[in-house]
Write an enzyme that holds these catalytic residues in place. Structure first.
Site, PDB file in Angstrom:
ATOM      1  CG  ASP A 162      -0.711   3.734   5.395  1.00 19.52           C
ATOM      2  OD1 ASP A 162      -1.800   4.127   4.947  1.00 19.52           O
ATOM      3  OD2 ASP A 162       0.200   4.497   5.741  1.00 19.52           O
ATOM      4  CG  ASP A 167      -1.771   1.259   1.264  1.00 18.18           C
ATOM      5  OD1 ASP A 167      -2.689   1.334   0.437  1.00 18.18           O
ATOM      6  OD2 ASP A 167      -1.518   2.140   2.100  1.00 18.18           O
ATOM      7  CD  GLU A 216      -3.662   1.532  -3.602  1.00 18.72           C
ATOM      8  OE1 GLU A 216      -4.872   1.694  -3.475  1.00 18.72           O
ATOM      9  OE2 GLU A 216      -2.835   1.976  -2.801  1.00 18.72           O
TER      10      GLU A 216
END
Ligand SMILES: [Zn+2]
Length: 436
Positions: free
Chosen positions: A422, A236, A336
């Site tokens: 996170d 992340d 992501e």
């Protein structure tokens, strides 16, 4: 203009089996004489680009004018091809008259300008015909001495990485000292596992940089060194923490805090930008016209360029370090997806602040670095669906809660889990890789 004027491009170089393309970039430390020669070469590339662009436009307009006088098609001024060989042929016919000084620079300088023009025209034409993906590309503009990036590419002649590991030899420029050691590339060249295809020299962030494009033999990485008990990780990205990596079972494996020198560099950037706003730049807001910038503005501008380069370098360095660690230790990495183009199109997202754009820039670079390093290390990179709510799902029970951006901790209302925001997102991403 008809399709026939767009020249047929020769097939580009294809990388042989068992090899991969790799660029090595070194900061150069040229002598004052070499700096003048480098500037001259970049200027030559720009001149050739502009000269040939002017010629292409002149031929086009001439043909249009002749057509308006009902001159038959076969009696028109011959069309000018846009391929590199076609443009180069005309350049070679015209250079003695229009650039009698051409012998001062390597012919590669003019060639790189003409090559850039050929590519620009081809991209414009393809974009216009709809055979090119992405945003629409306009007709090429003339290059400016002050604003266009300075660069020149050498593909033939003496391109050598010296055995002393601190010099690169280029045509017409001679031996140029490098700040860094060229050890890694020299090692490949000595053992015959790499070949230099071209060298591009560009001026960026107040420095001359040389990128050597090579093909390197692919070596199988020993897989045993990679196994450290955590085959799958999710990554992340954030602003406070540059990145957090975690395994599906919730173990944090890597956390890179936002580098401190970055904040200092950003502060300096802020100061310089405010200073630049008070000085007379290239645009006169009162008369609404461009003007000659003041010397103080020019000096400030140079400092600003350097400050930007420093910010970029620090971020790049941290990202490289992190991506190298990740790709050398794990088998599957999940990140992501990010709609970079969409973000810039959306004005609201664009205005969300400087911090946001900093994070976004890193995200794009991280993805690029991870994808080529994953290929190099023979591991899998998985990209989560764009709409996967990695920050909203509870990694304990799977419930979904919307979290305001300022909230640093994830608190689940159902199972009572309290976890770093996170880390929670990284765990959720890692589970995607585990499930697949
Ligand atoms: Zn929960």
């Amino acid at each position: 203009m008809t399709q026939t004027t767009a020249g047929v491009r020769m097939a580009r170089f294809t990388v042989p089996d068992g090899c991969r393309m790799q660029a090595y970039r070194f900061a150069l430390d040229p002598t004052p004489r070499q700096i003048r020669a480098l500037e001259s070469h970049c200027g030559a590339a720009r001149f050739a680009f502009n000269h040939m662009l002017e010629f292409v436009i002149a031929v086009r307009d001439q043909r249009a004018a002749e057509r308006s006088y009902d001159i038959p098609e076969d009696e028109l001024t011959p069309a000018q091809g846009w391929s590199l060989p076609a443009l180069r042929k005309v350049w070679n016919q015209r250079k003695e008259v229009h650039a009698p000084w051409w012998r001062e620079n390597s012919k590669e300088a003019y060639n790189s300008g003409i090559d850039a023009l050929s590519r620009a025209l081809e991209s414009w034409w393809k974009s216009k015909c709809g055979s090119r993906a992405g945003a629409a590309i306009g007709f090429p503009n003339y290059k400016s001495k002050h604003r266009s990036p300075q660069s020149v590419r050498f593909t033939t002649g003496t391109i050598r990485v010296e055995g002393d590991r601190h010099h690169i030899t280029l045509p017409m420029l001679g031996r140029i000292h490098t700040y860094e050691s060229t050890r890694k590339l020299v090692h490949h060249l000595d053992s015959g596992t790499a070949r230099v295809l071209s060298a591009t020299v560009q001026f960026e962030g107040g420095r001359w940089l040389c990128s050597l494009h090579t093909i390197v033999e692919v070596q199988e990485q020993p897989t045993t060194t990679r196994r450290n008990g955590h085959p799958v990780v999710g990554v992340d990205l954030g602003i406070k923490n540059l990145l957090v990596a975690a395994t599906p079972d919730g173990t944090e494996v890597l956390r890179v805090a936002a580098p401190k020198p970055l904040n200092a560099a950003l502060r300096r950037l802020h100061t310089l930008q405010r200073r630049a706003a008070r000085r007379r730049g290239r645009w006169d807001p009162v008369n609404k016209s461009s003007c000659r910038p003041s010397r103080r503005w020019t000096r400030n501008h140079r400092q600003l360029t350097k400050a930007h380069a420093r910010v970029r370098n620090i971020r790049r360095h941290e990202l490289h370090r992190a991506t190298s660690t990740l790709t050398s230790k794990h088998d599957v990495i999940v990140i992501e997806d990010l709609n970079v183009a969409g973000m810039f199109r959306n004005r609201k997202a664009c205005l969300k602040g400087f911090n946001r754009s900093v994070g976004d820039a890193a995200l794009g670079a991280l993805r690029t670095q991870l994808s080529y390093k994953a290929e190099r290390h023979h591991i899998t990179l998985r990209i989560a669906d764009r709409w996967f709510p990695s920050t909203q799902i509870c990694s304990g029970c799977g419930a979904r809660t919307k979290l305001p951006l300022k909230e640093r901790e994830y608190r689940c209302g159902i199972c009572g889990l309290v976890i770093d925001r996170d880390l929670n997102a990284a765990v959720n991403l890692a589970r995607l890789g585990d499930a697949a």
